[in-house]
Design a protein around this motif. Structure first.
Motif, PDB file in Angstrom:
ATOM      1  N   ALA A   1     -89.606  28.062  64.008  1.00 42.92           N
ATOM      2  CA  ALA A   1     -90.945  29.242  63.264  1.00 42.92           C
ATOM      3  C   ALA A   1     -91.059  29.752  64.577  1.00 42.92           C
ATOM      4  O   ALA A   1     -91.918  30.628  63.777  1.00 42.92           O
ATOM      5  CB  ALA A   1     -92.344  27.529  62.738  1.00 42.92           C
ATOM      6  N   THR A   2     -91.006  29.333  65.608  1.00 44.86           N
ATOM      7  CA  THR A   2     -90.982  30.467  67.141  1.00 44.86           C
ATOM      8  C   THR A   2     -89.777  31.494  66.841  1.00 44.86           C
ATOM      9  O   THR A   2     -90.329  32.039  67.563  1.00 44.86           O
ATOM     10  CB  THR A   2     -90.763  29.084  68.010  1.00 44.86           C
ATOM     11  OG1 THR A   2     -89.418  28.386  68.083  1.00 44.86           O
ATOM     12  CG2 THR A   2     -91.851  28.148  68.609  1.00 44.86           C
TER      13      THR A   2
ATOM     14  N   ARG B   1     -97.314  24.187  57.340  1.00 50.59           N
ATOM     15  CA  ARG B   1     -97.370  23.902  58.894  1.00 50.59           C
ATOM     16  C   ARG B   1     -98.210  23.559  59.418  1.00 50.59           C
ATOM     17  O   ARG B   1     -97.813  22.983  60.906  1.00 50.59           O
ATOM     18  CB  ARG B   1     -96.963  25.502  59.319  1.00 50.59           C
ATOM     19  CG  ARG B   1     -98.175  26.722  59.728  1.00 50.59           C
ATOM     20  CD  ARG B   1     -97.849  27.233  59.860  1.00 50.59           C
ATOM     21  NE  ARG B   1     -97.437  28.655  59.054  1.00 50.59           N
ATOM     22  CZ  ARG B   1     -98.289  29.299  58.058  1.00 50.59           C
ATOM     23  NH1 ARG B   1     -99.615  29.790  58.808  1.00 50.59           N
ATOM     24  NH2 ARG B   1     -97.597  30.300  58.157  1.00 50.59           N
TER      25      ARG B   1
ATOM     26  N   HIS C   1     -91.418  23.419  61.253  1.00 47.44           N
ATOM     27  CA  HIS C   1     -91.909  22.940  62.172  1.00 47.44           C
ATOM     28  C   HIS C   1     -90.913  22.404  63.453  1.00 47.44           C
ATOM     29  O   HIS C   1     -90.707  21.250  62.957  1.00 47.44           O
ATOM     30  CB  HIS C   1     -93.299  23.104  61.621  1.00 47.44           C
ATOM     31  CG  HIS C   1     -93.696  21.863  61.051  1.00 47.44           C
ATOM     32  ND1 HIS C   1     -93.682  21.901  60.156  1.00 47.44           N
ATOM     33  CD2 HIS C   1     -94.367  20.705  61.579  1.00 47.44           C
ATOM     34  CE1 HIS C   1     -94.295  21.232  59.378  1.00 47.44           C
ATOM     35  NE2 HIS C   1     -94.373  19.772  60.217  1.00 47.44           N
TER      36      HIS C   1
ATOM     37  N   GLU D   1     -90.743  33.678  61.320  1.00 47.51           N
ATOM     38  CA  GLU D   1     -92.372  32.639  60.444  1.00 47.51           C
ATOM     39  C   GLU D   1     -91.270  33.669  58.986  1.00 47.51           C
ATOM     40  O   GLU D   1     -92.377  34.569  58.531  1.00 47.51           O
ATOM     41  CB  GLU D   1     -93.396  32.952  61.256  1.00 47.51           C
ATOM     42  CG  GLU D   1     -94.619  31.888  60.199  1.00 47.51           C
ATOM     43  CD  GLU D   1     -94.245  30.796  60.484  1.00 47.51           C
ATOM     44  OE1 GLU D   1     -94.528  29.962  59.117  1.00 47.51           O
ATOM     45  OE2 GLU D   1     -93.851  30.147  61.250  1.00 47.51           O
TER      46      GLU D   1
END
Length: 183
Positions: A54-55, A110, A2, A58
């Motif tokens: 992570a965007t 996260r 993240h 995931e």
């Protein structure tokens, strides 16, 4: 992992480029250089995958568990060969750090460590910060080999140059620091 997307992509690029260079170093004439370069290539590419923002992707929990198992196995295997070699001990710490970060992410990393830094993270951060400083100091005074010098009187190939291998390890240690800060 993240964190912000742009630094994440820079970290992915750094780790992938380092892994690619380590693959090229596997063409060395020296068996020990080839073995070390192979392990470092694996680490570089694995770090690149782990650093994907992570965007963008995931990974499911099972992927983090698989990472933890793979790098835990690498750490145990490296432990068996690490006696008497500082370089192998560094690989052991790196494999342990990867397994530790993957386990933290599998456990819901996260959300962080509950507002504080876990002691293991702190120890790993201190180790890699020290390694970065130590490597940087060692890298500065390295002179180019004299013409005709090298291994057995032969000129040193670009894959066998110790300062390039050290720069590769320095880049991965800096990336490891960034990844540990994001755990």
């Amino acid at each position: 992992m993240h964190g912000p997307t742009s630094p994440g992509w820079l970290l992915v690029a750094l780790c992938a480029a380092t892994g690619a260079y380590c693959l090229l170093r596997m063409r060395s004439r020296l068996e020990e250089q080839r073995r070390a370069a192979g392990g470092e290539a694996l680490m570089g590419f694995a770090m690149a995958v782990m650093a994907l923002p992570a965007t963008v992707v995931e990974p499911p929990r099972w992927a983090w568990i698989a990472y933890a198992v793979v790098f835990g196995t690498v750490a145990v295997r490296t432990l068996a060969t690490a006696r008497g070699s500082a370089h192998h001990l560094h690989h052991l710490v790196g494999a342990f750090a990867m397994a530790y970060m993957a386990a933290a992410m599998a456990a819901g990393g996260r959300h962080g460590h509950g507002g504080g830094t876990a002691p293991v993270t702190g120890v790993l951060l201190a180790y890699f910060a020290g390694y970065v400083l130590w490597s940087g100091v060692r890298l500065v005074p390295v002179a180019a080999p004299a013409a005709g010098g090298g291994v057995g009187g032969r000129a040193v190939g670009w894959g066998d140059r110790p300062e390039l291998a050290l720069a590769c390890r320095l880049a991965m240690a800096m990336a490891m620091l960034a990844m540990l800060l994001a755990v």
